[in-house]
Design a protein around this motif. Sequence first.
Motif, PDB file in Angstrom:
ATOM      1  N   GLU A 327       0.016  -5.088   4.805  1.00 17.07           N
ATOM      2  CA  GLU A 327      -0.809  -4.856   3.355  1.00 17.07           C
ATOM      3  C   GLU A 327      -1.006  -3.622   3.010  1.00 17.07           C
ATOM      4  O   GLU A 327      -0.994  -2.999   2.007  1.00 17.07           O
ATOM      5  N   TYR A 328      -1.355  -2.836   4.307  1.00 17.30           N
ATOM      6  CA  TYR A 328      -1.809  -1.392   3.953  1.00 17.30           C
ATOM      7  C   TYR A 328      -0.488  -0.481   3.437  1.00 17.30           C
ATOM      8  O   TYR A 328      -0.598   0.252   2.482  1.00 17.30           O
ATOM      9  N   GLU A 329       0.775  -0.662   4.249  1.00 15.67           N
ATOM     10  CA  GLU A 329       1.907  -0.136   3.755  1.00 15.67           C
ATOM     11  C   GLU A 329       2.310  -0.418   2.211  1.00 15.67           C
ATOM     12  O   GLU A 329       2.786   0.195   1.491  1.00 15.67           O
ATOM     13  N   ASN A 330       2.156  -1.821   2.081  1.00  8.99           N
ATOM     14  CA  ASN A 330       2.264  -2.318   0.572  1.00  8.99           C
ATOM     15  C   ASN A 330       1.664  -1.502  -0.501  1.00  8.99           C
ATOM     16  O   ASN A 330       2.312  -1.089  -1.583  1.00  8.99           O
ATOM     17  N   GLY A 331       0.357  -1.419  -0.160  1.00  8.61           N
ATOM     18  CA  GLY A 331      -0.551  -0.688  -0.988  1.00  8.61           C
ATOM     19  C   GLY A 331      -0.120   0.721  -1.269  1.00  8.61           C
ATOM     20  O   GLY A 331      -0.307   1.308  -2.131  1.00  8.61           O
ATOM     21  N   MET A 332       0.054   1.547  -0.235  1.00 10.66           N
ATOM     22  CA  MET A 332       0.496   2.914   0.227  1.00 10.66           C
ATOM     23  C   MET A 332       1.691   2.911  -0.760  1.00 10.66           C
ATOM     24  O   MET A 332       1.947   4.037  -1.539  1.00 10.66           O
ATOM     25  N   ASN A 333       2.626   2.225  -0.737  1.00  9.69           N
ATOM     26  CA  ASN A 333       3.766   2.350  -1.302  1.00  9.69           C
ATOM     27  C   ASN A 333       3.826   2.145  -2.874  1.00  9.69           C
ATOM     28  O   ASN A 333       4.400   3.167  -3.654  1.00  9.69           O
ATOM     29  N   LYS A 334       3.037   1.326  -3.306  1.00  7.44           N
ATOM     30  CA  LYS A 334       2.401   1.364  -4.591  1.00  7.44           C
ATOM     31  C   LYS A 334       1.770   2.612  -5.192  1.00  7.44           C
ATOM     32  O   LYS A 334       1.858   3.202  -6.265  1.00  7.44           O
ATOM     33  N   LEU A 335       0.952   3.157  -4.367  1.00 11.67           N
ATOM     34  CA  LEU A 335       0.218   4.288  -4.547  1.00 11.67           C
ATOM     35  C   LEU A 335       1.123   5.487  -4.834  1.00 11.67           C
ATOM     36  O   LEU A 335       0.985   6.294  -5.634  1.00 11.67           O
ATOM     37  N   MET A 336       1.919   5.588  -3.827  1.00 15.24           N
ATOM     38  CA  MET A 336       3.070   6.697  -3.783  1.00 15.24           C
ATOM     39  C   MET A 336       3.797   6.601  -5.169  1.00 15.24           C
ATOM     40  O   MET A 336       4.387   7.699  -5.514  1.00 15.24           O
ATOM     41  N   ASP A 337       4.077   5.662  -5.702  1.00 18.40           N
ATOM     42  CA  ASP A 337       4.954   5.057  -6.521  1.00 18.40           C
ATOM     43  C   ASP A 337       4.460   5.377  -8.113  1.00 18.40           C
ATOM     44  O   ASP A 337       5.102   5.487  -8.944  1.00 18.40           O
ATOM     45  N   ASP A 338       3.137   5.402  -8.043  1.00 18.33           N
ATOM     46  CA  ASP A 338       2.391   5.801  -9.255  1.00 18.33           C
ATOM     47  C   ASP A 338       1.737   7.085  -9.316  1.00 18.33           C
ATOM     48  O   ASP A 338       0.653   6.904  -8.619  1.00 18.33           O
ATOM     49  N   SER A 339       1.990   7.755 -10.042  1.00 15.14           N
ATOM     50  CA  SER A 339       1.337   9.282 -10.028  1.00 15.14           C
ATOM     51  C   SER A 339      -0.181   9.173 -10.359  1.00 15.14           C
ATOM     52  O   SER A 339      -1.041   9.963  -9.909  1.00 15.14           O
ATOM     53  N   ASP A 340      -0.357   8.305 -11.351  1.00 16.60           N
ATOM     54  CA  ASP A 340      -1.619   8.243 -12.000  1.00 16.60           C
ATOM     55  C   ASP A 340      -2.605   7.599 -10.864  1.00 16.60           C
ATOM     56  O   ASP A 340      -3.652   7.921 -10.746  1.00 16.60           O
ATOM     57  N   PHE A 341      -1.990   6.685 -10.326  1.00 16.47           N
ATOM     58  CA  PHE A 341      -2.845   5.831  -9.110  1.00 16.47           C
ATOM     59  C   PHE A 341      -3.086   6.856  -8.234  1.00 16.47           C
ATOM     60  O   PHE A 341      -4.372   7.240  -7.629  1.00 16.47           O
ATOM     61  N   LEU A 342      -2.044   7.752  -7.567  1.00 18.80           N
ATOM     62  CA  LEU A 342      -2.201   8.848  -6.577  1.00 18.80           C
ATOM     63  C   LEU A 342      -3.344   9.852  -7.026  1.00 18.80           C
ATOM     64  O   LEU A 342      -4.308   9.852  -6.306  1.00 18.80           O
ATOM     65  N   TYR A 343      -3.220  10.486  -8.330  1.00 17.37           N
ATOM     66  CA  TYR A 343      -4.120  11.314  -8.655  1.00 17.37           C
ATOM     67  C   TYR A 343      -5.513  10.623  -8.715  1.00 17.37           C
ATOM     68  O   TYR A 343      -6.730  11.408  -8.622  1.00 17.37           O
ATOM     69  N   GLY A 344      -5.517   9.484  -9.273  1.00 19.50           N
ATOM     70  CA  GLY A 344      -6.791   8.717  -9.359  1.00 19.50           C
ATOM     71  C   GLY A 344      -7.550   8.619  -8.096  1.00 19.50           C
ATOM     72  O   GLY A 344      -8.773   8.593  -7.788  1.00 19.50           O
ATOM     73  N   SER A 345      -6.817   8.413  -7.085  1.00 17.74           N
ATOM     74  CA  SER A 345      -7.110   8.029  -5.700  1.00 17.74           C
ATOM     75  C   SER A 345      -7.805   9.414  -5.135  1.00 17.74           C
ATOM     76  O   SER A 345      -8.957   9.536  -4.426  1.00 17.74           O
TER      77      SER A 345
END
Length: 391
Positions: A327-345
């Motif tokens: 579940e965490y890997e799935n979330g991190m993959n989505k985080l790394m694929d989305d720059s807005d999500f990454l910078y927001g985090s």
Amino acid sequence: MHYREILDQLRTHVAQLFHSSCDERFIYHNLDHTEQVVENVVNIANHYQLSDQDFFIVVAASWFHDIGYLFDCGRHEAKGVDLAVAFLEEHNVDTDVVAKVKGCILATMMPQRPEGLLQQIVCDADLFHLGSSSFKERNKLMRKEVEAFSNHKIDKDDWNRKTISLFMAHHFHTEYCQTLLNSTKAINLARLEENLLNQPTVDIIKKEGKEKKNSKPERGVETMFRVTSTNHQRLSDMADNKAHIMISTNSIILSVILSLLLRKLEDNPHLIIPTLLLLIICVVTMVFSILATRPSIPKGIFTNEDIQEKRVNLLFFGNFYRMSLPEYENGMNKLMDDSDFLYGSLIKDIYSQGVVLGRKYRLLRVAYNVFMFGIVAAVLAFIIASFLVAM
């Protein structure tokens, strides 16, 4: 050993060597490259929270790792070792530390075969650009430098083939760099392969289009986040140290009160009020100091809805420690694929650190004020009580 002072002298020494032995052909292996490697080493070392001695070893090695190019390009690592050993021995650095610095420099020799965390850190810092957005620019500088020393033009395809071979043989050694750089390294490799085939793939086109759309100064933004997070961590460590000082000091005072003063109160009733006042002050100070360092952990669970709506910060362990690895890997993959999500985090992470820091320092200020004014009041109370008895 005053490692910080030696590092300051070392930095000045290396800079002087670069300036005094300046060769315009060194377009890549120059002072700028060395300073960048030192910056990479410092960031990786801070992540692993190295001791002062280990921090000195990796930083000293990074300053000297390419200085040998100025004197002997064919065996620059060995020459760098000679210069490093001469400088460190002149400053009376322990022989075991000198040996470790020497090992870190030699570990950067291609192909890299580092042994232990310190050598891994220096090796990863040296080739950090392979997994960064600055790779294309750095690769061009390297090619121009080789052309300058060989006095002939290098075919672009031949250079790309050699660079691809380097990528295929290379891997980052530290877990920190693997997590941080492997995805960008894969993109850089894909671009090299597509440039060689002259057939850009849809994925590369999408990636380039996304970068143009974002048009953010990535390196500057990443540096800002890194520096801010590091500063917050240092401030947090300082707050914890201050709280520890308060707790230790008041624990000693409480021990003295309980073991000595309380026994004498029957014979000296005039000391009851000052003693109780001092006791209350110490307890209140300790309570606020403990509150400042007491951890607060969230529930540690996130949902798919949190991921889709980008509400969760996956960079803080408190938000995922009760989740399964898939579940965490799935979330991190989505985080790394989305720059807005990454910078927001990253923004949320820094904001959360700031909120925690604000709470710590507010509580610490109360603890220090209580102790400062309270200890004065207690001393005055003892003086007044003794004066009244004497009268």
